[in-house]
Design an enzyme around this catalytic site. Structure first.
Site, PDB file in Angstrom:
ATOM      1  N   ASN A 209     -35.109 -31.288  16.935  1.00  0.00           N
ATOM      2  CA  ASN A 209     -35.917 -32.469  16.606  1.00  0.00           C
ATOM      3  C   ASN A 209     -36.771 -32.845  17.806  1.00  0.00           C
ATOM      4  OD1 ASN A 209     -34.359 -34.393  18.321  1.00  0.00           O
ATOM      5  ND2 ASN A 209     -32.717 -33.797  16.909  1.00  0.00           N
ATOM      6  N   ASP A 278     -27.902 -33.492  12.201  1.00  0.00           N
ATOM      7  CA  ASP A 278     -26.904 -33.795  11.160  1.00  0.00           C
ATOM      8  C   ASP A 278     -26.532 -32.530  10.392  1.00  0.00           C
ATOM      9  OD1 ASP A 278     -26.584 -36.560  11.581  1.00  0.00           O
ATOM     10  OD2 ASP A 278     -28.525 -36.934  10.625  1.00  0.00           O
ATOM     11  N   LYS A 288     -32.017 -10.567  14.479  1.00  0.00           N
ATOM     12  CA  LYS A 288     -33.221 -11.327  14.123  1.00  0.00           C
ATOM     13  C   LYS A 288     -33.490 -11.162  12.622  1.00  0.00           C
ATOM     14  CE  LYS A 288     -38.126 -11.670  14.838  1.00  0.00           C
ATOM     15  NZ  LYS A 288     -39.334 -10.964  15.192  1.00  0.00           N
ATOM     16  N   PHE A 323     -27.101 -45.417  18.627  1.00  0.00           N
ATOM     17  CA  PHE A 323     -28.526 -45.627  18.407  1.00  0.00           C
ATOM     18  C   PHE A 323     -28.830 -45.377  16.934  1.00  0.00           C
ATOM     19  CE2 PHE A 323     -31.354 -46.197  22.103  1.00  0.00           C
ATOM     20  CZ  PHE A 323     -30.381 -46.364  23.071  1.00  0.00           C
TER      21      PHE A 323
HETATM   22  N1  CTP Z   1     -24.779 -39.109  15.879  1.00  0.00           N
HETATM   23  C1  CTP Z   1     -23.659 -38.404  16.263  1.00  0.00           C
HETATM   24  N2  CTP Z   1     -23.342 -37.231  15.663  1.00  0.00           N
HETATM   25  C2  CTP Z   1     -24.091 -36.741  14.660  1.00  0.00           C
HETATM   26  C3  CTP Z   1     -25.238 -37.444  14.231  1.00  0.00           C
HETATM   27  C4  CTP Z   1     -25.565 -38.617  14.876  1.00  0.00           C
HETATM   28  O1  CTP Z   1     -22.968 -38.840  17.168  1.00  0.00           O
HETATM   29  N3  CTP Z   1     -23.746 -35.588  14.106  1.00  0.00           N
HETATM   30  C5  CTP Z   1     -25.080 -40.376  16.534  1.00  0.00           C
HETATM   31  C6  CTP Z   1     -26.373 -40.418  17.330  1.00  0.00           C
HETATM   32  O2  CTP Z   1     -26.161 -40.040  18.671  1.00  0.00           O
HETATM   33  C7  CTP Z   1     -26.776 -41.879  17.218  1.00  0.00           C
HETATM   34  C8  CTP Z   1     -26.223 -42.314  15.889  1.00  0.00           C
HETATM   35  O3  CTP Z   1     -25.240 -41.354  15.513  1.00  0.00           O
HETATM   36  O4  CTP Z   1     -26.165 -42.674  18.214  1.00  0.00           O
HETATM   37  C9  CTP Z   1     -27.218 -42.468  14.801  1.00  0.00           C
HETATM   38  O5  CTP Z   1     -27.620 -41.270  14.283  1.00  0.00           O
HETATM   39  P1  CTP Z   1     -28.359 -41.187  12.863  1.00  0.00           P
HETATM   40  O6  CTP Z   1     -28.490 -39.764  12.515  1.00  0.00           O
HETATM   41  O7  CTP Z   1     -29.571 -41.995  12.908  1.00  0.00           O
HETATM   42  O8  CTP Z   1     -27.349 -41.915  11.949  1.00  0.00           O
HETATM   43  P2  CTP Z   1     -26.458 -41.428  10.771  1.00  0.00           P
HETATM   44  O9  CTP Z   1     -25.184 -42.226  10.847  1.00  0.00           O
HETATM   45  O10 CTP Z   1     -26.290 -39.965  10.808  1.00  0.00           O
HETATM   46  O11 CTP Z   1     -27.165 -41.955   9.473  1.00  0.00           O
HETATM   47  P3  CTP Z   1     -28.407 -41.451   8.600  1.00  0.00           P
HETATM   48  O12 CTP Z   1     -28.525 -39.988   8.721  1.00  0.00           O
HETATM   49  O13 CTP Z   1     -28.019 -41.915   7.266  1.00  0.00           O
HETATM   50  O14 CTP Z   1     -29.566 -42.187   9.145  1.00  0.00           O
END
Ligand code: CTP
Length: 405
Positions: A209, A278, A288, A323
């Protein structure tokens, strides 16, 4: 960060004295009052006028020099100073300071100084490693001096080794840590995560990202300047690591999970500023992947939510901050995450707001805890990091009070 502070910059006779000129300039830009004192040998390398032009104050060179008023200058200066740094500090000056010899303006003033004192040795490797120099450095440490370790590299005498004056930027960080901010995080362990993660598809490609890591790095830097013992678990970024943090480089969400959860139980504060993927490719090709005519559909599997895990395993007294980056319904969604992930604070920012989000040097944060919501205006990521840490320190104090009542 140095507004209202008076800093004595001692310059002794080393070729590295030229770096002291740019350090003086950096200090002035941070709004410090800078008083330069040079030894007789220091003046062979840089002329006092250079420092006078940079600082707007007379550069003191002789024990009986006067600046503005007819006071006992070395004593009045020592009383006025918030910090003294000798950069570069030669073996001779270090030896004199270790013995309490006061035979010129610099050593006399240092003897009268009770403020934090820093020395940055710069000399030939053999001189630095000489037992006499090492003994003097040890004495100075015991007397309360902070000795800034010299860098290694090619020295002016032609030798390679330890003895170089560190870069001005690093000297500046030592000064900031010593006198710029209150040490309200002294003795605390703070773990910060920063940057993106990379999830491999095959040996050539990955999913990631736009996170630059700037927000997390700013938090780690500020926490260290406020006295914390900082661990920074960082995904791949193009930033210099903050000097006083332990850097743990990682690549994938699984790496981050492992490194963070292993260290989590010992931490007083955990701040998860990283943009963790995520999803990861469900399987990684060893070879590859060759292109074909048809579409490439890539099955994705969920990564483990590290923050969720930390919330479930939070120990008593530990402060957990997440965050949330959203594109709509910022506050509602962030507040929901705060509860669901058992957080003490969530820092929400919107990708739709100018000056917030990925890659910028500024941020627009909304700090949400169980009781209140605080909307911060646009500010540098460093300033935002300071406000975030202020809130976390407050929350920690409130929690301690609740527990002891
Ligand atoms: N985070 C984490 N581990 C993951 C994904 C996210 O620890 N696998 C943490 C990030 O470091 C951040 C927070 O979760 O502090 C928010 O991440 P975000 O992806 O915005 O939130 P989600 O709870 O995954 O919700 P959504 O995808 O529904 O926005």
């Amino acid at each position: 960060m140095l507004k209202g502070k008076t800093i004595i910059l001692g310059v002794s006779g080393s070729i590295a004295a030229y770096k002291a000129a740019s350090l003086a300039s950096m200090l002035v830009k941070q709004h410090a009052q800078v008083q330069v004192i040079m030894t007789a040998n220091g003046q062979y390398f840089v002329h006092p006028v250079t420092f006078e032009q940079l600082t707007g104050r007379k550069c003191l060179t002789d024990t009986f020099d006067r600046n503005f008023e007819f006071k006992v200058e070395h004593v009045s200066l020592a009383k006025e100073a918030d910090l003294a740094i000798i950069a570069p500090a030669t073996a001779n000056v270090l030896a004199k300071l270790a013995c309490g010899i006061a035979d010129d303006m610099l050593t006399t003033t240092m003897l009268a100084c009770t403020c934090p004192k820093l020395a940055a040795p710069a000399m030939n490797t053999r001189m630095y490693e000489n037992p006499a120099t090492q003994r003097n450095l040890e004495t100075l440490r015991r007397d309360g001096w902070e000795i800034i370790e010299p860098a290694s590299g090619h020295l002016a005498c032609g030798d390679d080794g330890k003895g170089k004056l560190p870069e001005e930027k690093l000297l500046m960080e030592h000064i900031l840590r010593a006198c710029a901010l209150p040490h309200d995080l002294a003795g605390k362990k703070v773990l910060v995560t920063a940057g993106p993660t990379q999830e491999s598809i095959d040996p050539v490609r990955f999913i990631t990202n736009h996170s630059s890591g700037k927000m997390g790095y700013a938090i780690a830097r500020m926490a260290a300047l406020r006295g914390a013992k900082v661990t920074l678990v960082s995904g791949p970024v193009a930033l210099d690591p903050p000097p006083f943090a332990e850097l743990v480089p990682i690549v994938s969400a699984a790496d981050m999970f492992r490194e963070v959860t292993e260290r989590a139980p010992q931490q007083d504060f955990i701040i998860k500023a990283a943009a963790v993927a995520d999803y990861r490719p469900a399987s990684v090709n060893d070879e590859k992947t060759k292109k074909a005519e048809e579409e490439w559909l890539l099955p994705l599997a969920r990564t483990q939510d590290i923050l969720q895990y930390l919330g479930e395993h939070k120990r008593e007294g530990q402060i957990l901050c997440g965050f949330a980056m959203e594109t709509s319904e910022l506050e509602e969604r962030a507040r929901e995450k705060l509860g669901r992930k058992n957080l003490d604070l969530i820092a929400a920012n919107s990708l739709r707001v100018e000056g917030a989000g990925f890659g910028t040097d500024t941020n627009v944060l909304t700090l949400i805890d169980r009781e209140r919501t605080e909307h911060l205006e646009i500010m540098s990521k460093e300033a935002a990091a300071m406000r975030l840490l202020d809130r976390l320190v407050e929350i920690s104090a409130e929690k301690t009070k609740e527990r002891t009542e």
